[in-house]
Write an enzyme that holds these catalytic residues in place. Structure first.
Site, PDB file in Angstrom:
ATOM      1  N   TYR A  38      -2.526  -1.072  10.407  1.00  0.00           N
ATOM      2  CA  TYR A  38      -2.494  -1.253   8.947  1.00  0.00           C
ATOM      3  C   TYR A  38      -1.165  -0.741   8.375  1.00  0.00           C
ATOM      4  O   TYR A  38      -0.486  -1.432   7.605  1.00  0.00           O
ATOM      5  CB  TYR A  38      -3.671  -0.513   8.313  1.00  0.00           C
ATOM      6  CG  TYR A  38      -3.819  -0.742   6.821  1.00  0.00           C
ATOM      7  CD1 TYR A  38      -4.482  -1.872   6.335  1.00  0.00           C
ATOM      8  CD2 TYR A  38      -3.305   0.161   5.900  1.00  0.00           C
ATOM      9  CE1 TYR A  38      -4.626  -2.091   4.965  1.00  0.00           C
ATOM     10  CE2 TYR A  38      -3.440  -0.046   4.533  1.00  0.00           C
ATOM     11  CZ  TYR A  38      -4.101  -1.165   4.072  1.00  0.00           C
ATOM     12  OH  TYR A  38      -4.245  -1.372   2.705  1.00  0.00           O
ATOM     13  N   SER A  51       0.870  -1.181   0.000  1.00  0.00           N
ATOM     14  CA  SER A  51       0.000   0.000   0.000  1.00  0.00           C
ATOM     15  C   SER A  51       0.905   1.230   0.000  1.00  0.00           C
ATOM     16  O   SER A  51       2.076   1.134   0.410  1.00  0.00           O
ATOM     17  CB  SER A  51      -0.848  -0.007   1.275  1.00  0.00           C
ATOM     18  OG  SER A  51      -1.368   1.282   1.547  1.00  0.00           O
TER      19      SER A  51
END
Ligand code: NAD
Length: 271
Positions: free
Chosen positions: A169, A156
């Site tokens: 995350y 990401s």
């Protein structure tokens, strides 16, 4: 079906392929000639829909339920893959989740849930895949110059961009980046290529609360110089290329696919 298929005769396992980016990758890889293993975690409808779309254009696939954070589940997924197709050439570590909370309120359970799904799963799957690639190469030594196996780690932009309120995350994706680079370094002499894809904002169920809310979209667009949200197909096309022989000299790279989100857009007017 593409006339020249870049993944012809390959077998590709895609984790979390019942929705979003993983589903698009499974379909696109099958279109390019791969037999695909469509992994799902909880509900099978999305996986069944992916397989139906694949079979409609003459592609091949199987559906396998597995929690990728559980070694036993992953082992049975590999067994089913080998039973169905006899080998594995490509692994896409795509499964991921968000469990958001302000840091002062985040519990250990919330931390561990995300680390195990987003990071530990990539260790479990990549470890079994790399062993399988080596076994296959030993059983069938060939003179071919290209990689004996390929691993793609879904990361990401938050493997680089800090993300308040999402520390589990961001830490998991930062971990994915270094995991990817370290195993790429270790496995390159064995001719296994390992790379990451680091998406920005892609329209999938994971971020529905942003793109389905017209009030939240302008703030998101401020972060994207290219001024559109990404599509799962954008990422799927990159995954196909990155696992094909067209990218055979690339290993240990993270490719950012983000409409320019990593370009510090807040500095566009000189800050
Ligand atoms: P998604 O929610 O549609 O897909 C996530 C998939 O992971 C789902 O199919 C889910 O069932 C699966 N999954 C979750 N826990 C699992 C488990 N324990 N075992 C097996 N599968 C499990 O969202 P998406 O956007 O398609 O996400 C795919 C990947 O892309 C994730 O790793 C995510 O972090 C990453 N990503 C997405 C975006 C984005 O903007 N959508 C941006 C950057 C990175």
């Amino acid at each position: 079906m593409a006339s020249y298929q870049r993944l012809k005769d390959s077998v590709a396992m895609i984790t979390g392929a019942s929705s979003g980016i993983g589903k698009a990758i499974a379909i696109e890889m099958a279109r390019e000639g791969a037999s695909v293993v469509i992994n799902y975690h909880k509900t099978s409808e999305g996986a069944e829909d992916a397989l139906a779309q694949i079979e409609a254009f003459g592609g091949k696939g199987i559906i396998v339920k597995a929690d990728v954070s559980k070694e036993e589940d992953v082992k049975q997924m590999f067994d089913k893959t080998l039973e169905a197709f006899g080998k594995l050439d490509i692994l896409v570590n795509n499964s991921g989740r968000q469990v958001d909370a302000p840091f002062l309120e985040m519990t250990l359970d919330e931390w561990e849930a995300v680390i195990s799904t987003n990071l530990t799963s990539q260790f479990i799957c990549s470890n079994l895949a790399a062993r399988q690639f080596v076994k296959q190469a030993e059983a069938n030594p060939s003179q071919e110059a290209n990689a004996i196996g390929k691993i793609i780690c879904m990361s990401s932009v938050h493997d680089m961009i800090p993300w308040a309120g999402h520390v589990n995350y961001a830490a998991s994706k930062g971990g994915v980046l270094m995991f990817m680079k370290s195993i790429a370094q270790e496995l390159a002499p064995l001719k296994i290529r390992v790379n990451a894809i680091s998406p920005g904002a892609i329209k999938t169920p994971i971020n529905k609360e942003v793109w389905s809310d017209p009030e939240k979209m302008p703030a998101l667009m401020d972060l994207i110089p290219y001024k559109r949200i990404g599509k799962p197909e954008d990422v799927a096309k990159l995954a196909v290329w990155l696992s094909s022989d067209e990218s055979d000299y690339i290993t240990g790279e993270a490719i950012y696919i983000d409409g320019g989100m990593m370009l510090y857009p807040e500095f566009a007017d000189n800050g």
